[in-house]
Design an enzyme around this catalytic site. Structure first.
Site, mmCIF file in Angstrom:
data_model
loop_
_atom_site.group_PDB
_atom_site.id
_atom_site.type_symbol
_atom_site.label_atom_id
_atom_site.label_comp_id
_atom_site.label_asym_id
_atom_site.label_seq_id
_atom_site.Cartn_x
_atom_site.Cartn_y
_atom_site.Cartn_z
ATOM 1 N N VAL A 1 -18.022 3.200 -4.002
ATOM 2 C CA VAL A 1 -18.491 1.921 -3.740
ATOM 3 C C VAL A 1 -19.748 1.840 -3.151
ATOM 4 C CG1 VAL A 1 -18.092 -0.127 -2.540
ATOM 5 C CG2 VAL A 1 -16.208 0.995 -3.344
ATOM 6 N N TYR B 1 -22.216 3.910 -3.650
ATOM 7 C CA TYR B 1 -23.234 4.416 -4.528
ATOM 8 C C TYR B 1 -23.663 3.074 -5.418
ATOM 9 C CZ TYR B 1 -25.579 6.401 -8.376
ATOM 10 O OH TYR B 1 -26.562 6.729 -9.388
ATOM 11 N N GLY C 1 -20.137 6.866 -1.419
ATOM 12 C CA GLY C 1 -19.048 7.285 -2.230
ATOM 13 C C GLY C 1 -19.234 6.458 -3.488
ATOM 14 N N LYS D 1 0.898 -1.230 0.194
ATOM 15 C CA LYS D 1 0.001 0.118 0.015
ATOM 16 C C LYS D 1 0.803 1.311 -0.090
ATOM 17 C CE LYS D 1 -4.507 0.622 0.368
ATOM 18 N NZ LYS D 1 -5.589 -0.081 -0.464
HETATM 19 P P1 NAI Z 1 -14.665 7.417 -1.553
HETATM 20 O O1 NAI Z 1 -14.163 8.295 -0.848
HETATM 21 O O2 NAI Z 1 -15.469 7.419 -2.796
HETATM 22 O O3 NAI Z 1 -16.343 7.389 -0.648
HETATM 23 C C1 NAI Z 1 -16.266 7.250 0.694
HETATM 24 C C2 NAI Z 1 -17.474 8.152 1.139
HETATM 25 O O4 NAI Z 1 -17.687 7.996 2.611
HETATM 26 C C3 NAI Z 1 -17.490 9.498 0.839
HETATM 27 O O5 NAI Z 1 -18.831 10.092 0.077
HETATM 28 C C4 NAI Z 1 -17.341 10.184 2.263
HETATM 29 O O6 NAI Z 1 -18.095 11.389 2.284
HETATM 30 C C5 NAI Z 1 -17.963 9.214 3.036
HETATM 31 N N1 NAI Z 1 -17.956 9.443 4.680
HETATM 32 C C6 NAI Z 1 -16.406 9.979 5.217
HETATM 33 N N2 NAI Z 1 -16.509 9.812 6.397
HETATM 34 C C7 NAI Z 1 -18.081 9.288 6.742
HETATM 35 C C8 NAI Z 1 -18.666 9.238 8.005
HETATM 36 N N3 NAI Z 1 -18.136 9.386 9.051
HETATM 37 N N4 NAI Z 1 -19.946 8.857 7.698
HETATM 38 C C9 NAI Z 1 -20.558 8.601 6.646
HETATM 39 N N5 NAI Z 1 -19.821 8.921 5.396
HETATM 40 C C10 NAI Z 1 -18.643 9.093 5.518
HETATM 41 O O7 NAI Z 1 -14.437 5.675 -1.245
HETATM 42 P P2 NAI Z 1 -14.678 4.438 -2.033
HETATM 43 O O8 NAI Z 1 -13.827 4.068 -3.092
HETATM 44 O O9 NAI Z 1 -16.308 4.481 -2.163
HETATM 45 O O10 NAI Z 1 -14.293 3.217 -0.873
HETATM 46 C C11 NAI Z 1 -15.019 3.092 0.217
HETATM 47 C C12 NAI Z 1 -14.212 2.381 1.273
HETATM 48 O O11 NAI Z 1 -14.310 0.979 0.827
HETATM 49 C C13 NAI Z 1 -12.890 2.724 1.727
HETATM 50 O O12 NAI Z 1 -12.587 2.657 3.161
HETATM 51 C C14 NAI Z 1 -12.007 2.099 0.839
HETATM 52 O O13 NAI Z 1 -10.811 2.087 1.385
HETATM 53 C C15 NAI Z 1 -12.729 0.788 0.767
HETATM 54 N N6 NAI Z 1 -12.388 -0.184 -0.393
HETATM 55 C C16 NAI Z 1 -12.631 0.550 -1.649
HETATM 56 C C17 NAI Z 1 -12.349 -0.200 -2.758
HETATM 57 C C18 NAI Z 1 -12.669 0.331 -4.082
HETATM 58 O O14 NAI Z 1 -12.602 -0.492 -5.197
HETATM 59 N N7 NAI Z 1 -12.849 1.367 -4.362
HETATM 60 C C19 NAI Z 1 -11.873 -1.524 -2.569
HETATM 61 C C20 NAI Z 1 -11.882 -2.309 -1.307
HETATM 62 C C21 NAI Z 1 -12.073 -1.319 -0.206
#
Ligand code: NAI
Length: 365
Positions: A195, A197, A193, A94
């Site tokens: 994922v 959505y 976010g 990472k």
């Molecule tokens: P992202 O940054 O697009 O979405 C995260 C969302 O969570 C944002 O809309 C943000 O405003 C919201 N958020 C932040 N703090 C919050 C809280 N306290 N309460 C409610 N909402 C809050 O990230 P993404 O890509 O959707 O990833 C989400 C999670 O899944 C992360 O932890 C990431 O490490 C994990 N992940 C993502 C993968 C991917 O393919 N994108 C793969 C494996 C894990």
């Protein structure tokens, strides 16, 4: 470009970080600094035993360098375990690119980061993560081959992560609630976010009822508008009466307090490193809440990026359902938590006798 790279021993890191690196079983830890662009990055390689370490690059502000190093190390191990349980020919790594307070020249930081990755000679392959995107991966690919998730190779992993999480939720609902479908099953999604959505879309198609919270109100509204979910305030999502709580925002959200507040019968979501400490999984077990280990259920994006063959990708994505079922059954049989069972499965692969793996070309390099 003049770039200073320092092993951790030469950096201003506390001894505590060394203990953590040792405890997590890390192979390598690098701090990079490019004085010209002031780009600062951490790259943690947990394991290369089964293949190059693969894992995303975060580009976020951190309260301290120590916090960034700790995050990179813990996430690197999670990536090793994720790859191991999914039986991919990769170890885990990472990167964290420390986002400056005022970001004016994004591209120069991404280019400097590419030069850091280059120095590791292919032992670490980078990809998109929170704060980076496909365009950043395209920039990196202009300089080095050690990158996946570019617009030409793999793209955004989020839809595949969401698909895998949805399969995992189906497995948990079958195992714990005895239900073959998700019609009317109430799922509370924390984080709408990338994922979150896409997970909402998968779940809505299967008839689930959505409750959604996001600190960014517009993101929550986008989900509610598209899929008919109810929006709740971020600090109330824990106590929403529902069947499944899906953490899809940050890591470390499940601690002894939040675990006590949760009303859901199942926790199954995408966020990495959801448990603040291992004891939380015991607490969830005591409360009869079924917990789907994060590094098993959220492997869809990694599977997609690590494999080229479409059929193999699809089979492995569907396999998340069976893997989780096997973990849940073994947990019930042995009285251990699903996390402990999943960790033992991963450790048997990461540290056990070498597998005779089918030779396939390493991805993208
Ligand atoms: P992202 O940054 O697009 O979405 C995260 C969302 O969570 C944002 O809309 C943000 O405003 C919201 N958020 C932040 N703090 C919050 C809280 N306290 N309460 C409610 N909402 C809050 O990230 P993404 O890509 O959707 O990833 C989400 C999670 O899944 C992360 O932890 C990431 O490490 C994990 N992940 C993502 C993968 C991917 O393919 N994108 C793969 C494996 C894990």
């Amino acid at each position: 470009m003049r770039t200073a790279t320092a092993p951790l021993a030469m950096a201003t890191a506390s001894a505590d970080l060394f203990s953590q690196a040792q405890h997590l079983g890390l192979e390598e830890l690098h701090l990079f600094f490019d004085p010209r662009t002031r780009t600062r990055a951490v790259i943690a390689i947990h394991s290369t035993r089964l293949g190059p370490a693969l894992g995303g690059c975060r580009f976020l502000p951190y309260p301290s360098t120590d916090a960034a190093v700790t995050d990179a190390m813990r996430l690197a191990r999670a990536m090793s375990y994720k790859a191991a349980v999914a039986r991919l020919n990769h170890g885990g790594g990472k990167a964290v690119l420390l986002r400056p307070e005022r970001l004016t020249h994004r591209r120069v930081h991404i280019e400097a980061f590419a030069s850091f990755v280059q120095r590791l000679g292919g032992r670490y392959i980078t990809a998109e993560d929170s704060g980076t995107d496909v365009f950043d991966m395209d920039t990196i690919a202009r300089y080095i081959p050690y990158v996946v998730g570019t617009s030409k190779a793999g793209g955004d992993p989020a839809p595949h992560t969401a698909f895998g999480v949805c399969k995992g939720i189906q497995a948990a609902v079958k195992f714990w609630l005895g239900r073959d479908d998700l019609e009317g099953v109430r799922v509370a999604i924390q984080g709408a976010g990338n994922v979150g959505y896409k997970l909402a879309r998968e779940l809505a198609e299967l008839g689930a009822i959505l409750i959604v919270a996001d600190t960014n109100g517009a993101a929550a509204e986008r989900v509610a508008h598209a899929f008919g979910g109810r929006i709740v305030a971020p600090d109330l999502i824990w106590e929403v009466p529902c069947d499944v709580f899906a953490p899809c925002a940050l890591g470390g959200v499940l601690d002894s307090q939040t675990a006590r507040r949760i009303k859901a019968r199942i926790i199954a979501g995408a966020a990495n490193n959801q448990l603040r400490d291992p004891g939380v999984s015991e607490l969830l077990q005591e409360r009869e809440i079924l917990y789907a280990p994060d590094f098993v259920i959220n492997a869809g994006g990694l599977i997609h990026l690590a494999l080229r063959d479409e059929n193999e990708r699809h089979d492995k994505l569907l396999g998340i359902y069976d893997t989780l079922m096997a973990i849940f059954r073994r947990a019930r049989r042995t009285g251990q938590t699903p996390v402990r069972i999943a960790e033992r499965m991963a450790e048997a692969v990461v540290y056990g006798p070498r597998r005779s793996v089918r030779k396939r070309p390493p991805i993208a390099v």
